[in-house]
Design a protein around this motif. Structure first.
Motif, PDB file in Angstrom:
ATOM      1  N   TYR A 171      -5.692  -0.190   9.180  1.00 15.67           N
ATOM      2  CA  TYR A 171      -4.755  -1.312   9.192  1.00 15.67           C
ATOM      3  C   TYR A 171      -3.985  -1.362  10.514  1.00 15.67           C
ATOM      4  O   TYR A 171      -3.742  -2.437  11.044  1.00 15.67           O
ATOM      5  N   HIS A 172      -3.583  -0.183  11.002  1.00 13.49           N
ATOM      6  CA  HIS A 172      -2.742  -0.133  12.198  1.00 13.49           C
ATOM      7  C   HIS A 172      -3.381   0.784  13.236  1.00 13.49           C
ATOM      8  O   HIS A 172      -4.262   1.563  12.929  1.00 13.49           O
ATOM      9  N   ARG A 209       0.890  -1.173   0.000  1.00 17.05           N
ATOM     10  CA  ARG A 209       0.000   0.000   0.000  1.00 17.05           C
ATOM     11  C   ARG A 209       0.919   1.211   0.000  1.00 17.05           C
ATOM     12  O   ARG A 209       1.284   1.750   1.037  1.00 17.05           O
ATOM     13  N   PHE A 210       1.288   1.621  -1.203  1.00 19.21           N
ATOM     14  CA  PHE A 210       2.398   2.551  -1.392  1.00 19.21           C
ATOM     15  C   PHE A 210       1.853   3.834  -1.991  1.00 19.21           C
ATOM     16  O   PHE A 210       1.225   3.835  -3.043  1.00 19.21           O
ATOM     17  N   ASN A 211       2.094   4.939  -1.305  1.00 17.20           N
ATOM     18  CA  ASN A 211       1.675   6.228  -1.844  1.00 17.20           C
ATOM     19  C   ASN A 211       2.753   6.746  -2.776  1.00 17.20           C
ATOM     20  O   ASN A 211       3.937   6.706  -2.456  1.00 17.20           O
ATOM     21  N   TYR A 212       2.308   7.235  -3.908  1.00 18.67           N
ATOM     22  CA  TYR A 212       3.278   7.573  -4.950  1.00 18.67           C
ATOM     23  C   TYR A 212       2.744   8.718  -5.788  1.00 18.67           C
ATOM     24  O   TYR A 212       1.564   8.759  -6.119  1.00 18.67           O
ATOM     25  N   GLN A 225      -2.843   7.117  -3.870  1.00 18.96           N
ATOM     26  CA  GLN A 225      -2.824   7.466  -2.457  1.00 18.96           C
ATOM     27  C   GLN A 225      -3.757   6.515  -1.721  1.00 18.96           C
ATOM     28  O   GLN A 225      -4.955   6.474  -2.005  1.00 18.96           O
ATOM     29  N   TYR A 226      -3.192   5.746  -0.811  1.00 23.74           N
ATOM     30  CA  TYR A 226      -4.003   4.807  -0.024  1.00 23.74           C
ATOM     31  C   TYR A 226      -4.500   5.491   1.245  1.00 23.74           C
ATOM     32  O   TYR A 226      -3.802   6.318   1.821  1.00 23.74           O
ATOM     33  N   ILE A 227      -5.701   5.150   1.676  1.00 22.54           N
ATOM     34  CA  ILE A 227      -6.121   5.626   2.985  1.00 22.54           C
ATOM     35  C   ILE A 227      -5.664   4.617   4.038  1.00 22.54           C
ATOM     36  O   ILE A 227      -5.240   3.499   3.708  1.00 22.54           O
ATOM     37  N   GLU A 228      -5.748   5.035   5.285  1.00 21.20           N
ATOM     38  CA  GLU A 228      -5.228   4.187   6.363  1.00 21.20           C
ATOM     39  C   GLU A 228      -6.125   2.982   6.633  1.00 21.20           C
ATOM     40  O   GLU A 228      -5.758   2.091   7.383  1.00 21.20           O
TER      41      GLU A 228
END
Lengths: 452, 452
Positions: free
Chosen positions: B236-237, A176-179, B182-185
């Motif tokens: 996730y965390h 899960r990589f922001n780029y 962009q992934y969310i948490e």
């Protein structure tokens, strides 16, 4: 960390190999290209670059500051060339503070030589990264000499493989990589001012020359052989753009109108213009920079930036220096997450600073009120020695982390914006009473424009 | 446009094929996966989704609104479940306005059937995209049935191949292409509330059920077979996170504490929790969406968004509808750039709206002042019929472009923030005098909270 794989033997990869090799760590470096000590480097692609204090600090950590500086040329400030050919000088810092023009190829060669002298370092050229196993920190490389695949084994893989990093690509796809990759509207093209007939520099040697033209600019950096490398930064599209420079006539006319004083100094202007590539300029930002204690990105692979602050290589070298400090400080602990946490925000900060500096270079430096601002800042710096450091100097001549420099710099800018609104400031700043005004402003900004 | 390649036979790809096929355009659709009419879909991955007015409009353009609606379930509003099990209802819009829960698989099957009925449409399953030639608008696909490669030939390739689009990847690597992922948490996990013993829905059928818990939430959407699909959205965390739900005991305790009323309705909770995948949530933004008159991105490939506004499929369907309108309007002109210009900003707007709506769903909907805000908005809407439309309704029940909806919505929010500061607003809003207050506010905001 006893055994390490490094992808990429560019400037950052070879400096990292040298640092780790000196610690006795077993290092295998894999480089897609050939050994640049044996082959010619592509023409027209960023042959020289700027080094400044953060870079020297990293080089001095492996005993190379002196020898590299010998083949570098000090640039004490910017020399602006107006359309009419008038020159204006603006120093980069205080007396004796300079940035240095160095040859990318020469520096890379020095670093490769030194890295290979370490018994624990092996460098493998013509090895193309095919695949990374993040979980096992192994990588497959294709040895292009015999078309065989080899698998690297190590505790850690460092991706020092540049703006288009293969290691980062694997992280981008598998985590899960922001780029983000963001191109600016401008591209660049390199041109050459050769030495004069008697082997000397055709422009004043110890400056970074700028022809600021608001929406575009030309710059020139000196090389040790008496030549200058010029770089034209110009939009791809629009009225003044590469798109509209398709014929020799168009290019001739454009240069004659915009850069008349330099045209006689570039004898192969038209040939170079149409032979050398037009290259793009990208900012790359990503997170996380590391995966467990297995994979980490460093240099351009983690934070490719535009070249306008002269901090591209330097910020990568600082990554290496900080990483080494962490290994030193925490000898038996995981350090990759510490490294990533220490550097990520700084990578973002220098990316932002580099984008902002393009506007400064191509536009503001040609503006009298900008030069006045710089003079006032120099005055404040004298009044608060070691406390007030202008943004450019914090970035270029100090080791304050980029993130703090950017934050302090933004407050400084606000304060100077207000100062410049003082009626008749052009003359007021020279009066003795102005000292008290400065103290008042600093107080009003609660010392937040000063270093702690 | 006479011959077109479409990468991807998902919802958007098959709707696009149907639209173009009806125009008599020769269409070849290549899909990496098998024919979903013949194989089982993966368990636990977004089996149902929401359709609303923009989606219905696109479906009605190919005569499918009626038939699809027959297998959809209207959800008239949100039904919030508190920790104590208390229920609160909030309508989505005016009387009669609803969003619809539909089965992804069923809708996709209908679209594939209809597309294949077009004589000029061919759909090729198990064809994996290997490579795209942007300049020639050709693509190589591996036919996995016989491991042979075929090359598609067409004037235009549409990348309708989803969030991890291969077409977009080629553009990202070969063009000066701006790109962000962009992934969310938070991740999500699907669970099932089966029908009751007598085949009925175990919760009120015509609602989207929400268990808002500020930092996380559970939702449930009805399916036609009497079941509900539940989705847990959780970080996730952190303290309350997937990371901290590793054992059956931890999961049981978490559900018992947070979602007590629903636990008896999910008989296979623990098995499903540990069998179904935890999936990530990404926003993807890029530009340009098109390359010359050769390549264009559509749907998730151009603008993957988080699911919280129920606009993921719908925004892709609107892309198709707008594209078709442009072909209609400009029959003999290039239209891909027009399409990209018409849609890109709207893609960004719905991405932002979707991210904001997560906070609304998981946190605000549980807040009495939020529900008051919604009631006041409904009142303003009554006073300004057809002129004042709350943001949610603009997005869900109108065809105002997302970008304008977002801009108007931001001003509406500002106005309502001020209204809610009126002392004793909980009671004041019910008084007759409040009408005049509303008029005053609208005037103060210079009608900019109203539609033109």
């Amino acid at each position: 960390m006893e055994k390490v794989t490094i992808a990429g033997a560019g400037l950052v990869g070879s400096l990292l190999a040298l640092y780790l090799g000196k610690r006795g760590i077993k290092v295998d470096v894999y480089e897609r290209r050939g050994d640049m000590r044996k082959v010619q480097v592509d023409a027209g692609r960023s042959i020289n670059l700027a080094c400044s204090n953060r870079g020297w600090r990293a080089l001095s950590g492996v005993g190379l500051e002196e020898s590299v500086k010998e083949s570098a040329i000090a640039m004490n400030g910017r020399m602006m060339h107006s359309v009419e050919g008038n020159l204006t000088f603006q120093p980069y810092g205080k007396e004796g503070e300079a940035i240095y023009s160095i040859s990318r190829a020469q520096l890379n060669k020095i670093l490769l030589e030194e890295a290979e002298k370490q018994p624990s370092v092996d460098i493998h050229f013509h090895h193309k990264c095919m695949d990374i196993d993040l979980e096992n920190a192994t990588a497959r490389f294709l040895d292009e000499a015999n078309q065989r695949e080899i698998q690297s084994e190590a505790q850690v893989i460092f991706g020092a493989d540049g703006a288009f990093s293969a290691v980062r690509e694997t992280m981008r796809k598998k985590l899960r990589f922001n780029y983000q990759q963001q191109y600016i509207e401008h591209g660049y093209k390199e041109l050459t001012i050769p030495p004069t007939a008697d082997g000397q520099w055709a422009l004043e040697k110890n400056f970074l020359h700028i022809w600021p033209r608001k929406q575009f600019m030309l710059i020139a950096l000196p090389n040790t052989d008496g030549s200058f490398t010029c770089t034209l930064f110009l939009a791809y599209h629009g009225e003044k753009s590469f798109e509209n420079l398709q014929t020799r006539e168009q290019v001739s006319k454009f240069f004659a109108e915009e850069f008349a004083d330099v045209v006689p100094l570039i004898p192969n202007l038209l040939d170079e213009f149409f032979t050398n590539p037009t290259s793009s300029l990208v900012t790359i930002s990503c997170s996380p920079w590391q995966y467990q204690e297995k994979i980490a990105l460093i240099g351009d692979a983690a934070h490719a930036i535009v070249p306008f602050y002269g901090q591209g290589m330097v910020s990568g070298f600082e990554d290496v220096r900080v990483l080494n400090d962490l290994i030193e400080e925490f000898p038996n602990e995981p350090i990759l997450e510490k490294y990533a946490n220490a550097r990520k925000d700084n990578g973002d900060a220098i990316a932002e600073l580099a984008l902002r500096n393009f506007i400064e270079m191509r536009d503001l430096v040609g503006d009298p009120s900008f030069l006045l601002r710089k003079r006032i800042e120099a005055l404040i710096q004298e009044l608060y020695p070691g406390k007030y450091i202008p943004l450019y100097s914090m970035v270029t001549f100090s080791h304050i982390c980029y993130k703090d420099a950017l934050a302090i710099g933004k407050r400084q800018q606000k304060m100077l914006d207000q100062m410049l609104k003082i009626p008749n400031i052009e003359n007021v700043w020279r009066t003795e009473a102005f000292t008290e005004v400065i103290h008042q402003f600093i107080k009003e900004f609660k010392d937040a424009v000063l270093l702690k």
